[in-house]
Write an enzyme that holds these catalytic residues in place. Structure first.
Site, PDB file in Angstrom:
ATOM      1  CB  VAL A  34     103.141  87.663  98.291  1.00  0.00           C
ATOM      2  CG1 VAL A  34     103.113  87.415  96.771  1.00  0.00           C
ATOM      3  CG2 VAL A  34     102.293  88.625  98.989  1.00  0.00           C
ATOM      4  N   PRO A  54     115.989  82.461 101.847  1.00  0.00           N
ATOM      5  CG  PRO A  54     117.452  84.520 102.403  1.00  0.00           C
ATOM      6  CD  PRO A  54     116.159  83.932 101.486  1.00  0.00           C
ATOM      7  CG  ASP A 115     102.603  93.956  95.724  1.00  0.00           C
ATOM      8  OD1 ASP A 115     101.403  94.033  95.277  1.00  0.00           O
ATOM      9  OD2 ASP A 115     102.989  93.629  96.773  1.00  0.00           O
TER      10      ASP A 115
END
Length: 185
Positions: A34, A54, A115
């Site tokens: 995404v 990360p 989302d």
């Protein structure tokens, strides 16, 4: 007697516009699929993209290696938002997305949290691009698959060469404006 000359607003929609993002700083928190899609959209609009995560997926790694995005290889810290024009979160931690969205609101920075609709100041639309022709379909994030289907149908109905025709019209308009820059012309 009701005046039917003007439509009444329906409400519940969103303000659909094309935001000029050239050289705007877009911060993306997250390194997955995404996030990569959001980075691509921002790059298509000539934004300066910074990804904080990360780890990043192969597509984002590709963009980092080509100097298309800047990667901060760590977790998000509040100061990452300094100088940012827009924030996009694409992480699996809803609590951290909520915290980031809250910080954005305090700083008046528009935010999209993937989302988590109630955190979003805006949504991404299903888009088709052919040169300067851009078509976008929104369902206000209620039915994204349906938006994709509608977008595909609309794009398929466009005459072949529409994007190139628009490019030629743009060049012609520019030449006309250079020859006669008066607004009334």
């Amino acid at each position: 007697m009701a005046d039917n000359k003007f439509r009444d607003p329906q409400g519940g929609g969103s303000l659909i516009l094309a935001w000029q993002a050239t050289d705007k700083a877009v911060l993306i928190v997250g390194g997955g699929t995404v996030a990569a899609g959001r980075a691509f959209n921002a790059l298509e609009a000539d934004a300066r993209v910074v990804v904080v995560a990360p780890d990043i997926n192969p597509e984002l790694q590709h963009r980092v290696e080509r100097g298309q995005v800047t990667w901060r290889a760590r977790k998000f810290v509040d100061s990452d938002m300094d100088g940012t024009d827009m924030v996009l979160t694409a992480i699996g931690d809803a609590n951290e997305s909520r915290r980031i969205a809250s910080l954005c609101r305090q700083r008046r920075i528009p935010v999209n949290a993937a989302d988590i609709n109630d955190l979003c100041d805006f949504w991404f639309m299903s888009t088709h691009r052919d040169h300067s022709v851009q078509i976008a379909v929104s369902t206000n994030s209620k039915a994204p698959r349906l938006a994709n289907r509608i977008r595909r149908q609309v794009a398929a109905a466009l005459p072949r060469g529409t994007g190139l025709a628009v490019e030629q019209i743009g060049r012609l308009r520019k030449r006309i404006r250079e020859a006669d820059p008066k607004p009334e012309s």
